[in-house]
Design an enzyme around this catalytic site. Structure first.
Site, short mmCIF file in Angstrom:
data_model
loop_
_atom_site.label_atom_id
_atom_site.label_comp_id
_atom_site.label_asym_id
_atom_site.label_seq_id
_atom_site.Cartn_x
_atom_site.Cartn_y
_atom_site.Cartn_z
N ASP A 146 0.86 -1.18 0.00
CA ASP A 146 0.00 0.00 0.00
C ASP A 146 0.90 1.23 0.00
OD1 ASP A 146 -1.93 2.14 0.87
OD2 ASP A 146 -3.26 0.41 1.09
N HIS B 197 -20.01 -8.06 -11.15
CA HIS B 197 -19.88 -6.87 -10.28
C HIS B 197 -20.93 -6.88 -9.16
CE1 HIS B 197 -18.27 -2.49 -10.22
NE2 HIS B 197 -18.54 -2.91 -8.99
N GLU C 191 -18.11 -3.01 -18.72
CA GLU C 191 -19.22 -3.67 -18.02
C GLU C 191 -20.55 -3.23 -18.63
OE1 GLU C 191 -18.82 -3.25 -13.77
OE2 GLU C 191 -16.84 -4.16 -13.77
N THR D 63 -11.53 -7.66 -7.33
CA THR D 63 -12.86 -7.12 -7.01
C THR D 63 -12.78 -5.60 -6.92
OG1 THR D 63 -12.46 -7.33 -4.64
CG2 THR D 63 -13.62 -9.17 -5.68
#
Ligand code: NAD
Length: 304
Positions: free
Chosen positions: A172, A278, A260, A229
């Site tokens: 991160d 999704h 999408e 995700t």
């Protein structure tokens, strides 16, 4: 009284609560060409991901009474946030409401990829009994999970993975040293890519070249399981497909896609892809919490 437009649905209890508080609430999805004019009549609009609030809608909305856009969820890539705020329209999100649901779906895809659950079910529904093809499973326990983006969702996934006996490596740009323990360590991106058996992506949508591309995949362990995700734009789907075909990536669990709805048949139909449309945040619990946060934001904004 204040008028609220809900374009992509909201939990029933939250709708009832808003009406009890005296808000006038309309539930209506508008096609893009009608949205801007419609927004002029509302004090606030609540959207999920289906409604896109772009500059052209804001240009019309700012001539009316719109003061607030609430995104039920986290990602704001469907809203031109800076432009809205420059024109006096605030944008708020419901940051933590769906984190656990997303972390659980990422974990579900990890299991699905480890044991071919999704594809084996599909094969059985076609009347097949492919015990040998799906018999080469692996366990999660004892493996290393690399989590890229150790924020709300990444941390929840990390906790669950540690409880399952996994080692967690996190990458991160921001690090919280208090999270470090025997089973969780921060790593550089290179270390994470090289050492992880499973890699799960949880950054926001990043600008520029997709983070998961030919170069980063090449640094991963052979036979890695990859889960996304976060946002489809973070992954070069052609590079991922090539890596699935070569066996570099053992399996991939995907909830989000470059486009999408996705029409990438080669990827969606790949025998080692576990995919969902999704739906990571789409649980009853998350919807309930999103509704609660939306009510709280509206009460605070309008002093009710
Ligand atoms: N599939 C779904 O339905 C669904 C639902 C909710 C959220 N999401 C997505 O999940 C992602 C994470 O959400 P969250 O609530 O955990 O967000 P968060 O802001 O809590 O965590 C994201 C983390 O990524 C880190 N980060 C940012 N840029 C980075 C970079 N270049 N390299 C490494 N780390 C970086 C941040 O420091 C932060 O800790 C977002 O992309 C969000 O859109 C998807």
């Amino acid at each position: 009284m204040y008028r609220i437009l809900i374009t992509d649905g909201l939990d029933k209890a939250a709708l009832a609560q808003l009406r009890e508080l005296g808000f006038t609430v309309d539930e209506q999805f508008y096609p893009s060409e009608e949205l801007g004019a419609a927004l002029q009549n509302y004090d606030a609009v609540v959207v999920r991901s289906a409604t896109k609030v772009r500059k052209e809608h804001i240009d019309l909305a700012k001539e009316g009474k719109l003061k607030l856009v609430i995104r039920g969820g986290v990602g704001v890539d469907n809203i031109d946030v800076a432009y809205a705020e420059e024109h006096g329209i605030r944008v708020k999100i419901t940051p933590a409401a769906s984190s656990n649901s997303v972390a659980e779906l990422a974990l579900a895809h990890m299991f699905s990829c480890a044991r071919f659950i999704s594809v084996a079910g599909h094969s059985m529904r076609q009347g097949k009994w492919e015990k040998k093809a799906f018999g080469a499973g692996i366990e999660l326990c004892g493996k290393t999970l690399g989590v890229i983006g150790y924020g709300r969702i990444g941390r929840l996934l990390g906790q669950k993975a540690q409880a399952l006996g996994m080692q967690v490596l996190a990458y991160d740009v921001y690090q919280d040293e208090q999270l470090v323990c025997d089973t969780m360590h921060y790593a550089t991106l290179e270390e994470l890519l090289q050492q992880s058996d499973f890699i799960s992506l949880h950054t926001p949508s990043l600008d520029g070249k997709p983070l998961i591309c030919q170069e980063t995949i090449a640094q991963m362990k052979d036979g890695v399981v990859f889960i996304n995700t976060s946002r489809g734009s973070n992954v070069d789907e052609a590079a991922l497909l090539a890596a699935l075909e070569s066996g570099k990536v053992r399996a991939a669990g995907l909830d989000v896609f470059a486009e999408e709805p996705s029409h990438n048949a080669a990827l969606l139909e790949h025998p080692r892809v576990s995919c969902t449309p999704h739906i990571a945040a789409s649980t009853g619990e998350a919807q309930g919490r999103i509704g609660g946060e939306v009510v709280a934001i509206l009460r605070e904004t309008f002093g009710l």
